[in-house]
Design a protein around this motif. Structure first.
Motif, mmCIF file in Angstrom:
data_model
loop_
_atom_site.group_PDB
_atom_site.id
_atom_site.type_symbol
_atom_site.label_atom_id
_atom_site.label_comp_id
_atom_site.label_asym_id
_atom_site.label_seq_id
_atom_site.Cartn_x
_atom_site.Cartn_y
_atom_site.Cartn_z
ATOM 1 N N ASP A 136 0.845 -1.195 0.000
ATOM 2 C CA ASP A 136 0.000 0.000 0.000
ATOM 3 C C ASP A 136 0.878 1.241 0.000
ATOM 4 O OD1 ASP A 136 -2.637 -0.892 -0.076
ATOM 5 O OD2 ASP A 136 -2.636 -1.366 2.065
ATOM 6 N N ARG A 137 0.509 2.215 -0.803
ATOM 7 C CA ARG A 137 1.269 3.467 -0.906
ATOM 8 C C ARG A 137 0.356 4.652 -0.645
ATOM 9 N NH1 ARG A 137 6.573 1.550 -1.516
ATOM 10 N NH2 ARG A 137 6.467 -0.238 -2.875
ATOM 11 N N CYS A 138 0.962 5.773 -0.236
ATOM 12 C CA CYS A 138 0.178 6.995 -0.093
ATOM 13 C C CYS A 138 0.403 7.850 -1.350
ATOM 14 C CB CYS A 138 0.578 7.760 1.168
ATOM 15 S SG CYS A 138 2.255 8.411 1.154
ATOM 16 N N HIS A 139 -0.454 8.840 -1.537
ATOM 17 C CA HIS A 139 -0.376 9.699 -2.717
ATOM 18 C C HIS A 139 1.003 10.356 -2.844
ATOM 19 C CE1 HIS A 139 -4.566 8.948 -2.621
ATOM 20 N NE2 HIS A 139 -4.934 9.936 -3.415
ATOM 21 N N LYS A 140 1.555 10.761 -1.692
ATOM 22 C CA LYS A 140 2.851 11.454 -1.699
ATOM 23 C C LYS A 140 3.958 10.563 -2.283
ATOM 24 C CE LYS A 140 5.899 14.073 1.345
ATOM 25 N NZ LYS A 140 6.160 14.484 2.737
ATOM 26 N N GLU A 141 3.983 9.288 -1.883
ATOM 27 C CA GLU A 141 5.007 8.362 -2.389
ATOM 28 C C GLU A 141 4.853 8.148 -3.893
ATOM 29 O OE1 GLU A 141 5.768 5.184 1.223
ATOM 30 O OE2 GLU A 141 3.827 5.144 0.233
ATOM 31 N N VAL A 142 3.610 7.980 -4.341
ATOM 32 C CA VAL A 142 3.344 7.738 -5.763
ATOM 33 C C VAL A 142 3.717 8.969 -6.581
ATOM 34 C CG1 VAL A 142 1.500 7.320 -7.445
ATOM 35 C CG2 VAL A 142 1.588 5.989 -5.332
ATOM 36 N N ASN A 143 3.336 10.134 -6.067
ATOM 37 C CA ASN A 143 3.657 11.390 -6.743
ATOM 38 C C ASN A 143 5.181 11.540 -6.896
ATOM 39 O OD1 ASN A 143 3.895 14.191 -7.436
ATOM 40 N ND2 ASN A 143 1.844 14.495 -6.583
ATOM 41 N N GLN A 144 5.911 11.248 -5.810
ATOM 42 C CA GLN A 144 7.378 11.352 -5.838
ATOM 43 C C GLN A 144 7.978 10.368 -6.848
ATOM 44 O OE1 GLN A 144 9.377 13.676 -4.191
ATOM 45 N NE2 GLN A 144 10.816 12.801 -5.653
ATOM 46 N N ASN A 152 -8.421 1.344 -7.880
ATOM 47 C CA ASN A 152 -8.223 0.964 -6.479
ATOM 48 C C ASN A 152 -6.803 0.449 -6.169
ATOM 49 O OD1 ASN A 152 -9.215 1.032 -3.899
ATOM 50 N ND2 ASN A 152 -10.004 -1.064 -3.961
ATOM 51 N N PHE A 153 -5.828 0.880 -6.947
ATOM 52 C CA PHE A 153 -4.432 0.564 -6.614
ATOM 53 C C PHE A 153 -3.952 1.529 -5.536
ATOM 54 C CE2 PHE A 153 -4.460 -1.510 -10.774
ATOM 55 C CZ PHE A 153 -3.769 -2.666 -10.480
ATOM 56 N N LEU A 154 -4.548 2.707 -5.530
ATOM 57 C CA LEU A 154 -4.148 3.767 -4.608
ATOM 58 C C LEU A 154 -5.361 4.134 -3.759
ATOM 59 C CD1 LEU A 154 -1.740 5.564 -3.939
ATOM 60 C CD2 LEU A 154 -2.477 7.150 -5.706
ATOM 61 N N ASN A 155 -5.257 3.858 -2.467
ATOM 62 C CA ASN A 155 -6.367 4.129 -1.564
ATOM 63 C C ASN A 155 -5.763 4.615 -0.247
ATOM 64 O OD1 ASN A 155 -8.301 3.798 0.532
ATOM 65 N ND2 ASN A 155 -9.430 2.328 -0.738
ATOM 66 N N GLU A 156 -5.905 5.910 0.014
ATOM 67 C CA GLU A 156 -5.252 6.516 1.172
ATOM 68 C C GLU A 156 -5.786 5.974 2.505
ATOM 69 O OE1 GLU A 156 -3.816 10.852 0.913
ATOM 70 O OE2 GLU A 156 -2.512 9.195 0.403
ATOM 71 N N GLU A 157 -7.069 5.659 2.570
ATOM 72 C CA GLU A 157 -7.629 5.128 3.818
ATOM 73 C C GLU A 157 -7.045 3.737 4.098
ATOM 74 O OE1 GLU A 157 -11.871 4.401 6.146
ATOM 75 O OE2 GLU A 157 -11.896 4.879 4.010
ATOM 76 N N ARG A 158 -6.981 2.907 3.063
ATOM 77 C CA ARG A 158 -6.412 1.563 3.215
ATOM 78 C C ARG A 158 -4.933 1.669 3.604
ATOM 79 N NH1 ARG A 158 -7.117 -1.044 -2.021
ATOM 80 N NH2 ARG A 158 -5.107 -0.138 -2.547
ATOM 81 N N PHE A 159 -4.221 2.596 2.969
ATOM 82 C CA PHE A 159 -2.805 2.800 3.288
ATOM 83 C C PHE A 159 -2.631 3.173 4.764
ATOM 84 C CE2 PHE A 159 0.423 6.000 4.213
ATOM 85 C CZ PHE A 159 1.572 5.270 3.994
#
Length: 158
Positions: A25-33, A56-63
């Motif tokens: 699981d990743r957060c938006h910040k990691e993916v953006n970077q 649903n590969f990126l889901n901040e709540e799940r992360f």
């Protein structure tokens, strides 16, 4: 030295990031970077991130929930440290609150007890005040709430 950076199409970047997010699981910040490191332009980054969210590969709540569970169970971090780490990753207050609910209160207090006892056994200091300080510093560094730390120290070191 050659600083050649391969260029990616949006589809190639999306595929690469899908496996990056599927692995853990990743957060938006990691993916953006990661996308910026790949040399993607801002509009392409937004497009890839939107696609990852829709699929649903990126889901901040799940992360945030899996982050909180993992850091508590594996690293024995307290709620303050988990909260600070999530804030550094730009996670919303709502998601931080819901992530902390993943930690069972009884497990939390039991873990504090075990951690404090284990650390106290390892402190060879004879002076009671110094023992207390060493134990407090250790537990506070790991992010346990100060009122719980001081209650535990009072209970363990008489």
């Amino acid at each position: 030295m050659n600083n050649y950076q391969p260029s990616y199409t949006i589809d190639e970047a999306r595929k690469k990031l899908e496996s990056y997010c599927a692995y853990q699981d990743r957060c938006h910040k990691e993916v953006n970077q990661k996308l910026r490191d790949m040399g993607m332009i801002p509009s392409a980054i937004d497009q890839v991130i939107n696609s990852l969210i829709q699929e649903n590969f990126l889901n901040e709540e799940r992360f945030s929930k899996s982050f909180a569970r993992g850091k508590f169970r594996i690293k024995k971090w307290g709620k303050r440290r988990i909260t600070n780490e999530l804030k550094q990753r730009n996670i919303s207050k709502y998601n931080i609150t819901s992530a902390l609910k993943e930690i069972d209160e009884n497990d939390y207090l039991e873990t504090l007890e075990l951690l404090a006892q284990k650390r106290l056994d390892a402190i060879s200091e004879k002076n009671i005040q110094k023992r207390r300080k060493k134990l407090a510093d250790y537990l506070l560094y790991r992010g346990w709430e100060s009122h719980l730390v001081y209650e535990k120290i009072t209970e363990l070191i008489k």
